[in-house]
Design an enzyme around this catalytic site. Structure first.
Site, PDB file in Angstrom:
ATOM      1  N   HIS A   1       6.664   8.973  90.511  1.00 45.81           N
ATOM      2  CA  HIS A   1       8.124   8.941  90.627  1.00 45.81           C
ATOM      3  C   HIS A   1       8.654   7.940  91.655  1.00 45.81           C
ATOM      4  CE1 HIS A   1       7.228  11.424  94.102  1.00 45.81           C
ATOM      5  NE2 HIS A   1       8.472  11.197  94.510  1.00 45.81           N
TER       6      HIS A   1
ATOM      7  N   HIS B   1      12.773   5.095  94.375  1.00 46.06           N
ATOM      8  CA  HIS B   1      12.521   6.510  94.093  1.00 46.06           C
ATOM      9  C   HIS B   1      13.283   6.891  92.824  1.00 46.06           C
ATOM     10  CE1 HIS B   1      12.419  10.854  94.716  1.00 46.06           C
ATOM     11  NE2 HIS B   1      11.503  10.648  95.635  1.00 46.06           N
TER      12      HIS B   1
END
Length: 165
Positions: free
Chosen positions: A71, A86
């Site tokens: 992620h 992110h």
């Protein structure tokens, strides 16, 4: 007048432009629905509400970290920016579902190389906010960081400018 004099002598303020690793709408970091990102404690930057499904290298550089769940990725650009990308909020809880990592720690990357592919719709359907904070983690080394808040940027469009001290 003094600035133009210094500029004529070869002294001038250096600016580093960071291109966008994702296509989407740029929002202020303060509007991210996560206090850690919104406070800027991890670094200054912006966030993107993505319209695409991949993260590309915004510059030539080196991959410093890829989170095991896929992620997030951290890069050090050749221009000296330590960038954290992110994808989504709390998406580590997906344990890698809906993410395909295409880069590894230590890789040298070129601008535009695909780093991570993700399924935006599947992540949303599981109830996660897909907003993607993009931080300059070494922001204290710069006098200012200004993002193109309010713009809708294409992949590799101008995202922010960091001015050196």
């Amino acid at each position: 007048m003094f600035k133009s004099f210094l500029h004529s002598l070869g002294f001038h303020e250096r600016r580093n432009v960071l291109l966008s690793p994702l296509a989407g709408k740029v929002i202020p970091l303060s509007e991210v629905n996560d206090p850690t990102f919104a406070s800027g404690s991890l670094g200054e930057g912006v966030a993107i509400e993505p319209t695409g499904n991949k993260v590309v290298a915004p510059s030539d550089g080196k991959v410093k970290a890829v989170f095991p769940t896929g992620h997030a990725v951290a890069l050090h650009t050749n221009e000296g920016l330590d960038v954290l990308i992110h994808i989504g909020l709390d998406t580590y809880k997906l344990d890698g579902r809906h993410f395909k990592v295409r880069a590894a720690e230590g890789d040298s990357v070129k601008k535009g190389d695909v780093l991570i592919e993700f399924d935006r719709d599947a992540i949303r359907s599981e109830g996660y906010d897909i907003t993607a904070p993009i931080l300059i983690c070494n922001s204290v080394e710069f006098s200012s960081i200004k993002g193109n808040v309010g713009d809708t940027v294409p992949e590799l469009g101008k995202l922010l400018t960091a001015r050196e001290r």
